[in-house]
Motif scaffolding. Sequence first.
Motif, mmCIF file in Angstrom:
data_model
loop_
_atom_site.group_PDB
_atom_site.id
_atom_site.type_symbol
_atom_site.label_atom_id
_atom_site.label_comp_id
_atom_site.label_asym_id
_atom_site.label_seq_id
_atom_site.Cartn_x
_atom_site.Cartn_y
_atom_site.Cartn_z
ATOM 1 N N LYS A 219 0.669 -1.180 -0.080
ATOM 2 C CA LYS A 219 0.286 0.333 0.324
ATOM 3 C C LYS A 219 1.147 0.631 -0.261
ATOM 4 N N HIS A 220 0.219 2.537 -0.546
ATOM 5 C CA HIS A 220 1.160 3.778 -0.782
ATOM 6 C C HIS A 220 0.374 4.401 0.297
ATOM 7 N N ILE A 221 1.119 4.603 1.173
ATOM 8 C CA ILE A 221 0.630 5.607 2.671
ATOM 9 C C ILE A 221 1.471 6.985 2.173
ATOM 10 N N GLU A 222 0.641 8.113 2.647
ATOM 11 C CA GLU A 222 1.281 9.143 3.221
ATOM 12 C C GLU A 222 0.967 10.106 3.894
ATOM 13 N N VAL A 223 1.820 11.548 4.570
ATOM 14 C CA VAL A 223 1.356 11.665 5.804
ATOM 15 C C VAL A 223 1.083 13.583 5.304
ATOM 16 N N GLN A 224 0.032 13.954 5.589
ATOM 17 C CA GLN A 224 -0.090 15.450 5.464
ATOM 18 C C GLN A 224 0.281 15.778 6.409
ATOM 19 N N LEU A 225 1.790 16.842 6.278
ATOM 20 C CA LEU A 225 2.623 17.069 7.278
ATOM 21 C C LEU A 225 2.442 19.502 7.630
ATOM 22 N N LEU A 226 2.166 19.371 8.552
ATOM 23 C CA LEU A 226 2.543 21.105 8.973
ATOM 24 C C LEU A 226 3.925 21.870 9.760
ATOM 25 N N GLY A 227 4.191 22.450 8.734
ATOM 26 C CA GLY A 227 5.310 23.055 10.462
ATOM 27 C C GLY A 227 4.998 24.691 9.876
ATOM 28 N N ASP A 228 5.431 25.438 11.213
ATOM 29 C CA ASP A 228 5.952 26.739 10.963
ATOM 30 C C ASP A 228 6.956 27.003 11.410
ATOM 31 N N ASN A 229 7.412 28.287 11.591
ATOM 32 C CA ASN A 229 9.136 28.508 11.373
ATOM 33 C C ASN A 229 9.371 28.478 12.946
ATOM 34 N N HIS A 230 9.344 27.849 13.888
ATOM 35 C CA HIS A 230 9.808 27.581 15.369
ATOM 36 C C HIS A 230 9.530 26.853 15.526
ATOM 37 N N GLY A 231 9.695 25.667 14.139
ATOM 38 C CA GLY A 231 10.376 24.379 15.154
ATOM 39 C C GLY A 231 9.033 23.076 15.315
ATOM 40 N N ASN A 232 7.648 23.792 15.205
ATOM 41 C CA ASN A 232 6.824 23.288 15.696
ATOM 42 C C ASN A 232 6.208 22.312 14.866
ATOM 43 N N ILE A 233 5.828 21.346 14.792
ATOM 44 C CA ILE A 233 5.269 20.055 13.916
ATOM 45 C C ILE A 233 3.842 19.374 14.056
ATOM 46 N N VAL A 234 2.832 19.034 13.105
ATOM 47 C CA VAL A 234 1.710 18.991 12.821
ATOM 48 C C VAL A 234 1.212 17.536 12.081
ATOM 49 N N HIS A 235 1.065 16.751 12.257
ATOM 50 C CA HIS A 235 0.411 15.584 11.158
ATOM 51 C C HIS A 235 -0.920 15.707 10.940
ATOM 52 N N LEU A 236 -1.704 16.123 9.626
ATOM 53 C CA LEU A 236 -2.965 15.798 9.668
ATOM 54 C C LEU A 236 -3.552 14.581 9.024
ATOM 55 N N TYR A 237 -3.331 13.824 10.113
ATOM 56 C CA TYR A 237 -3.223 11.720 9.961
ATOM 57 C C TYR A 237 -3.139 11.833 8.084
ATOM 58 N N GLU A 238 -3.798 10.211 7.452
ATOM 59 C CA GLU A 238 -2.596 10.016 6.031
ATOM 60 C C GLU A 238 -3.812 9.918 5.276
ATOM 61 N N ARG A 239 -3.254 9.056 3.836
ATOM 62 C CA ARG A 239 -3.993 9.264 3.199
ATOM 63 C C ARG A 239 -3.457 7.928 2.577
ATOM 64 N N ASP A 240 -4.393 7.406 1.586
ATOM 65 C CA ASP A 240 -4.419 6.141 1.465
ATOM 66 C C ASP A 240 -3.845 5.788 -0.260
ATOM 67 N N CYS A 241 -3.283 5.758 -1.137
ATOM 68 C CA CYS A 241 -2.938 6.833 -2.345
ATOM 69 C C CYS A 241 -2.350 5.599 -3.196
ATOM 70 N N SER A 242 -2.987 3.549 -3.423
ATOM 71 C CA SER A 242 -2.543 2.713 -3.536
ATOM 72 C C SER A 242 -2.753 2.589 -4.727
ATOM 73 N N VAL A 243 -3.983 3.219 -5.270
ATOM 74 C CA VAL A 243 -4.685 3.198 -6.779
ATOM 75 C C VAL A 243 -4.271 4.133 -7.091
ATOM 76 N N GLN A 244 -2.974 3.341 -8.716
ATOM 77 C CA GLN A 244 -2.172 4.215 -8.727
ATOM 78 C C GLN A 244 -2.029 3.377 -10.416
ATOM 79 N N ARG A 245 -1.403 4.099 -11.734
ATOM 80 C CA ARG A 245 -1.460 3.484 -12.581
ATOM 81 C C ARG A 245 -0.189 3.949 -12.722
ATOM 82 N N ARG A 246 1.419 3.122 -13.340
ATOM 83 C CA ARG A 246 2.172 3.994 -13.682
ATOM 84 C C ARG A 246 2.951 4.936 -12.516
ATOM 85 N N HIS A 247 2.348 4.596 -11.875
ATOM 86 C CA HIS A 247 3.351 4.861 -10.253
ATOM 87 C C HIS A 247 1.917 6.702 -10.137
#
Length: 746
Positions: free
Chosen positions: A226-254
């Motif tokens: 499966k191809h799983i990706e995580v949406q990230l946000l970071g500010d200019n002060h080193g703070n990082i959060v995730h906005l959970y994941e997406r399943d991008c497995s349905v692909q054709r030739r990448h």
Amino acid sequence: MAAQDGTITPLEKGGRLEDSIHNRLRANSTIMQLNKILVANRGEIPIRIFRTAHELSLQTVAVYSYEDRLGMHRQKADEAYMIGTRGQYTPIGAYLAGDEIIKIAVAHGVELIHPGYGFLSENSEFARKVEEAGIIFVGPSWKTIEELGDKVSARNLAAKADVPCVPGTDGPVEKYEDVKSFTDKYGFPIIIKLRSVVVAVRATSEAKSAFGNGTVFVERFLDKPKHIEVQLLGDNHGNIVHLYERDCSVQRRHQKVVELAPAKDLPVETRDAILNDAVRLAKTANYRNAGTAEFLVDQQNRHYFIEINPRIQVEHTITEEITGIDIVAAQIQIAAGATLAQLGLTQDRISTRGFAIQCRITTEDPAQGFQPDTGKIEVYRSAGGNGVRLDGGNGFSGAIITPHYDSMLVKCSCHGSTYEIVRRKMLRALVEFRIRGVKTNIPFLTSLLTHPTFIEGSCWTTFIDDTPELFKLIGSQNRAQKLLQYLGDVAVNGSSIAGQIGESKFKGDIIYPKIMQEDGKTEVDLSKPCQVGWKQVLDKDGPEGLAKAVRANKGCLIMDTTWRDAHQSLLATRVRTVDLCNIAKETSYALSNAFALECWGGATFDVAMRFLYEDPWDRLKKMRKLVPNIPFQMLLRGANGVAYKSLPDNAIYHFCKQAKKCGMDIFRIFDALNDIDQLEVGIKAVKEAGGVVEGTVCYSGDMLIPGKKYNLEYYMDLIEKIVNLGIHILGVKDMAGVLKLLPRRS
């Protein structure tokens, strides 16, 4: 600027109204104090960014290539500027012309540049030059982009952050024992790479047989990952959060086709591990702004880091749908200096609700290997309703789809409380679309969404390639458009359906004119055609005899062109063979003393074959049978025959022979420019076919005006050349209707 009441309304510097809607919004914002943003992209992503930018009180600037001058994205911006001049860049090259885009931004007071995705979005050099120009780049720093763009650096980053990558030997191995030590640690299956050859093996015995004396590399083989990706946000002060994941497995030739958020069948432990690793990677990279960490998950639910994409993703919309967070708004505000906390984006406040699916609707033909289609969109009706979001670019009626850019028309994102609800909602939305004029992938998407594997939510990265039954497509019937095209065709060209061609079904009383004998008392019997006329002279004495008899005739003979005009002038060129045949016998009597009946020309073939679906040769034979007494005459354009360009000589000869055989008698041969060489080909062809040769001079202007090039001497010399070719009759075609009769000489 003068108002309607004559007062003067104040202006800001640069000519914008102080009391604009942008300023009213800005007055309530403690974060966004900047004024203008440029999006260095095209299609749907600039439109999506402009919408959020307007909500943030920003004025927007679009850039476009010459080929994109009708693109919708430039219409959605407050200002739009063409990149370079016409022909300076290729259609793609314009959007890669970073220096030119920065030049436009500086010239028009732009304070932020958003790259979108694709084109310059991952170009570290462009990001660096934007910052050097004193403009804020909406994205990571150029150094981060440069580091993440290198696969080795990305792998080193993962090692530094203690995030797993796909296991593989550090370098080439030469002994079977080295391979065994790898499999003892990581297990099977594995990939053995023999230079350019890749062999997948699943057991020790297979590995031993595949391994030779050559140098090889070894990696773990991921079966149906499966191809799983995580949406990230970071500010200019080193703070990082995730906005959970997406399943991008349905692909054709990448290339991703359908995306789902969140992943449906990912175990909680695997999901949490992926999310934590994504955040740790971003913190290790000192990442800022929006980005996406991508992973593969194997059948044993083990995850492996692939890369971080330092930009907004096409599929960000479904993350927005399940979290309620405007990612683009966060991007812009973070670039302007906001912290995640100021935006209310702390990890404890971010959660998901329901499921979302995105389908990319493209102008591709799945039945032809997803070949891109081009043309004009004749009909465009989009979906809508509860839980349906559309991010469109050039999807509208009248849009011209060119081959210059990607084929995406619109992104359709649906949101629902459960996976099954959102799947059905997406199907409903796809069915609602009506796109005519170009092929789309909608039939394939509906096939995909109704496949049992997709219904279960257990797709993998090669699912499309592994599942040929997906291409058993059920296309739209397109009934409305076909009906309109049919009605338009019938209205203009008449029916081409068997049973609707032929004699009119009108059966009312028709008043026929009476043709009387010379005594004026006896009515002519019209049950059979007239048998007396100049045709009988021609058949008896031949072309020379006909010419001699015409010269000996004391009266003026007429040549009627009504039947030829019926082909190419009257009644919108739609006179059928049956219409001519219905009046043929009457014509044989009414014009029995006529020199000729001109009834054929180039337009005969065009009209009969293209519009009426009739055989022009059959028409000639039928007319000949019903009018046996009047010579038939046609126009022949010399070496052009009945065309508008020179044909091979043998074609002209064969045509004249066939025309004579089917009933043609007199061939009026002309050339609009009086080209004697063109005339000669036609004259010789008619003589060989046994027809009457009427060599014709095309006359225009006034030959009597002194000093004219085309004077009496010119025409007399031309006539002599034509006569010497052995014609039977000399014709004068008065092209401009200005022919003058010379006074009779004594």
